[in-house]
Design a protein around this motif. Structure first.
Motif, mmCIF file in Angstrom:
data_model
loop_
_atom_site.group_PDB
_atom_site.id
_atom_site.type_symbol
_atom_site.label_atom_id
_atom_site.label_comp_id
_atom_site.label_asym_id
_atom_site.label_seq_id
_atom_site.Cartn_x
_atom_site.Cartn_y
_atom_site.Cartn_z
ATOM 1 N N GLY A 1 -10.291 -5.817 -1.115
ATOM 2 C CA GLY A 1 -9.614 -5.609 -2.298
ATOM 3 C C GLY A 1 -9.275 -3.963 -2.400
ATOM 4 N N LYS A 2 -9.713 -3.151 -1.365
ATOM 5 C CA LYS A 2 -9.331 -1.806 -1.199
ATOM 6 C C LYS A 2 -8.189 -1.409 -0.355
ATOM 7 N N GLY A 3 -7.934 -0.227 -0.334
ATOM 8 C CA GLY A 3 -6.961 0.262 0.641
ATOM 9 C C GLY A 3 -7.752 0.735 1.905
ATOM 10 N N PRO A 4 -7.162 1.018 3.122
ATOM 11 C CA PRO A 4 -7.829 1.588 4.372
ATOM 12 C C PRO A 4 -8.261 2.917 4.205
ATOM 13 N N GLY B 1 -3.807 4.254 -1.277
ATOM 14 C CA GLY B 1 -4.205 3.863 -2.469
ATOM 15 C C GLY B 1 -4.815 2.380 -2.398
ATOM 16 N N PRO B 2 -5.166 1.965 -3.409
ATOM 17 C CA PRO B 2 -6.037 0.275 -3.332
ATOM 18 C C PRO B 2 -5.035 -0.797 -3.130
ATOM 19 N N TYR C 1 -9.157 3.238 11.223
ATOM 20 C CA TYR C 1 -9.532 3.132 9.642
ATOM 21 C C TYR C 1 -10.703 2.053 9.161
ATOM 22 N N GLN D 1 -11.639 -0.819 6.105
ATOM 23 C CA GLN D 1 -11.044 -1.226 4.998
ATOM 24 C C GLN D 1 -12.146 -2.471 4.312
ATOM 25 N N PHE E 1 0.866 -1.177 -0.042
ATOM 26 C CA PHE E 1 0.045 0.034 -0.119
ATOM 27 C C PHE E 1 0.829 1.164 0.130
ATOM 28 N N PHE F 1 -9.703 6.498 5.878
ATOM 29 C CA PHE F 1 -9.413 7.228 7.032
ATOM 30 C C PHE F 1 -10.813 7.460 7.644
#
Lengths: 115, 112
Positions: free
Chosen positions: B41-44, A107-108, B36, B38, A91, B46
């Motif tokens: 398949g995605k980022g954390p 980001g993803p 966070y 999540q 990440f 905020f």
């Protein structure tokens, strides 16, 4: 406003090969971070850039990992040569605050699989 | 050693059933605590930052609180769209303030 973008989204390479991951932070964010999540474990910090300077690289696992941020915009993380234990999700995050203490936008991720 | 521990590891709730997630931390000097969310398949993403004991922050059905040793994320009348993994993080005392130490997260599932 575009978020943090990462490329590629997924990479499969063989042990011993080289891979370069790219991160484009949110425009205007001086702080850029790299993190990694190995399967079954927590997200772990790798390093922190302030513009083009490395503020903290205490989490870089070894000298097979090289991070750069030329010009203080996008960043690359190169793994050379890749080992099996490097598999995981990488990440990238960015933040505007100079101290890096405020919210980081992630980001993803790039899922790296080393076979 | 700086450490963040989250519990439970997984939590299943019925829609409307309120509950709390826990984040215990051990750090030499707290410089903020971050929550966070999540999705797979995605980022954390905020949610909140808390800086001092007694501080509370709210966002829709979520409320985060902080004591000297732990933080709670209270979820009131959850909906299925609240299903996600919730992560807690604190800045490492010895590193830059951007060097976040994450817990393993709590995976929340809300059934309709």
């Amino acid at each position: 406003e575009a978020g943090v973008t990462q490329f590629p989204s997924h990479s499969v390479i063989e042990k011993g090969q080289t891979v370069t991951l790219r991160c484009d932070p949110i425009s205007g964010h001086d702080n850029l971070y790299w993190y990694r999540r190995v399967m079954g474990k927590e997200i772990k910090f790798l390093l922190h850039f302030v513009k083009e300077s490395k503020q903290d690289e205490s989490g870089m696992p070894n000298n097979r990992f090289l991070a750069e941020r030329t010009g203080g915009t996008y960043s690359t993380l190169k793994v050379q040569p890749a080992e099996l234990e490097d598999s995981g999700v990488y990440f990238c995050a960015s933040s505007q605050d100079r101290q890096g203490a405020r919210e980081q936008y992630f980001g993803p991720g790039t899922r790296l699989t080393v076979t | 050693e700086d450490q963040v521990t989250q519990s439970p590891e997984a939590l299943r709730l019925q829609e409307g059933e309120s509950s709390s997630l826990n984040c215990s931390y051990t750090v030499s000097g707290l410089r903020g605590l971050f929550w966070y969310r999540q999705d797979p398949g995605k980022g954390p993403e905020f949610l909140f930052t808390l800086y001092s004991a007694g501080e509370e922050k709210e966002k829709e059905r979520l409320k985060a609180t902080l004591t000297k040793k732990e933080s709670f994320l209270h979820i009131t009348a959850p909906k299925p769209e609240d299903s996600a993994t919730y992560l807690c993080a604190v800045p490492s005392y010895g590193g830059s303030q951007g060097n976040l130490i994450f817990g393993k997260g709590t995976k929340l599932s809300v059934k309709p």
